[in-house]
Write an enzyme that holds these catalytic residues in place. Sequence first.
Site, PDB file in Angstrom:
ATOM      1  N   ASN A 156       0.867  -1.173   0.000  1.00  0.00           N
ATOM      2  CA  ASN A 156       0.000   0.000   0.000  1.00  0.00           C
ATOM      3  C   ASN A 156       0.908   1.229   0.000  1.00  0.00           C
ATOM      4  O   ASN A 156       1.779   1.347   0.853  1.00  0.00           O
ATOM      5  CB  ASN A 156      -0.878   0.050   1.252  1.00  0.00           C
ATOM      6  CG  ASN A 156      -1.814  -1.134   1.353  1.00  0.00           C
ATOM      7  OD1 ASN A 156      -2.270  -1.677   0.352  1.00  0.00           O
ATOM      8  ND2 ASN A 156      -2.105  -1.558   2.576  1.00  0.00           N
ATOM      9  N   HIS A 167       7.264   5.208   5.679  1.00  0.00           N
ATOM     10  CA  HIS A 167       8.461   4.517   5.204  1.00  0.00           C
ATOM     11  C   HIS A 167       8.087   3.523   4.108  1.00  0.00           C
ATOM     12  O   HIS A 167       7.073   2.832   4.209  1.00  0.00           O
ATOM     13  CB  HIS A 167       9.114   3.778   6.372  1.00  0.00           C
ATOM     14  CG  HIS A 167      10.510   3.332   6.114  1.00  0.00           C
ATOM     15  ND1 HIS A 167      11.604   3.935   6.672  1.00  0.00           N
ATOM     16  CD2 HIS A 167      11.002   2.326   5.347  1.00  0.00           C
ATOM     17  CE1 HIS A 167      12.705   3.321   6.274  1.00  0.00           C
ATOM     18  NE2 HIS A 167      12.357   2.335   5.459  1.00  0.00           N
ATOM     19  N   HIS A 169       7.415   0.415   2.424  1.00  0.00           N
ATOM     20  CA  HIS A 169       7.305  -0.953   2.927  1.00  0.00           C
ATOM     21  C   HIS A 169       6.071  -1.622   2.337  1.00  0.00           C
ATOM     22  O   HIS A 169       5.187  -0.969   1.799  1.00  0.00           O
ATOM     23  CB  HIS A 169       7.211  -0.966   4.452  1.00  0.00           C
ATOM     24  CG  HIS A 169       5.895  -0.475   4.988  1.00  0.00           C
ATOM     25  ND1 HIS A 169       5.512   0.853   4.962  1.00  0.00           N
ATOM     26  CD2 HIS A 169       4.845  -1.150   5.540  1.00  0.00           C
ATOM     27  CE1 HIS A 169       4.304   0.984   5.491  1.00  0.00           C
ATOM     28  NE2 HIS A 169       3.867  -0.216   5.835  1.00  0.00           N
ATOM     29  N   GLN A 171       3.606  -5.554   2.827  1.00  0.00           N
ATOM     30  CA  GLN A 171       3.172  -6.536   3.807  1.00  0.00           C
ATOM     31  C   GLN A 171       2.990  -7.896   3.136  1.00  0.00           C
ATOM     32  O   GLN A 171       2.875  -7.991   1.911  1.00  0.00           O
ATOM     33  CB  GLN A 171       1.873  -6.108   4.470  1.00  0.00           C
ATOM     34  CG  GLN A 171       1.958  -4.787   5.223  1.00  0.00           C
ATOM     35  CD  GLN A 171       0.659  -4.425   5.895  1.00  0.00           C
ATOM     36  OE1 GLN A 171       0.201  -5.091   6.820  1.00  0.00           O
ATOM     37  NE2 GLN A 171       0.028  -3.355   5.415  1.00  0.00           N
TER      38      GLN A 171
END
Length: 347
Positions: A156, A167, A169, A171
């Site tokens: 996302n 930051h 990233h 999942q």
Amino acid sequence: MKKTSTRLADGRELVYYDSRDDVVRDAADRRPLDPVATTAEIRRDPLLGDAVAIASHRQGRTYHPPAGECPLCPSRDGRRTEIPDADYDVVVFENRFPSLAGDAGRCEVVCFTPDHDASFADLTEDRAALVLEAWTDRTVELAALPGVQQVFCFENRGAEIGVTLGHPHGQIYAYPFTTPRTALMRNSAAAHRAATGRNLFDDLVERERAAAERVVLETDEWVAFVPYAAHWPYEVHLYPRRRVPDLRALDDAARAGFPPVYLELLRRFDRIFGEGEPPTPYIAAWHQAPFADPERDDFALHLELFTIRRTSGKLKFLAGSESGMSVFINDVPPEAAARRLREVASA
């Protein structure tokens, strides 16, 4: 790739993925953390037959901290974060506030870079390749856990999407069931096979390649196109040219060809709305076959990339028809979206 597994202070697993074999990762997490306590459970909707994760403990998760307090940056200058080391290439760790936990699955966080102000599109091709290796390795590891039926790697990007940490990233969710979206695709593929004797995904990709008007870019190993019935204003599906059921099955040529194609797509997304616009919010989602599906080889691994921004300063909201009836209404014709994504190609 070098892989180093360790544990955080509360017992959660953390894995470093490094491009160099001589890197040593031995920094310990010295934070005074209590063991993670979750309330995650899976409930079945008796009318729709789908699953809902109930996770009330997530109400207390970290929400838009200032950059100096980011928990995904490396631990430096006396400030301790989720990553004990002072630097990293790619790192994966169990989420402290998971939507799924225990018998209800597992959730992990993937940090693409230590640079807080970067994005995936800023990565080098070598770093993007390392992220792909991390996604693949996590699929292998999570597939071996008891009860896990499907692994979902995703990113996302942007506050408009609902991201709570700035930051760069992503999942990974390990579900103890087959997700509704995948079940629908699997059912469509089975019906197509029964009616025609052919593979639905193969036919879909070949139809888009033959029509060409919705193809965004194509290489020897990958093809990206806006689907005929796109749900979102700007939506691209990226398929390897050789059909495989999941990330584990990609061959070396496809792995080598992925970084330049994916980075180019992300950079085009940031140019859709013109100069001076804020970064385009998006969701990038890998679709992989469920592990226990006897027809899993009929499934096609693919990545779905889409934005909820429909034009400059305006978002696509899921209102009555979409949220109430699951009938999408798209304001941007897929052919126009594909044309725009070709127009903003890198020079």
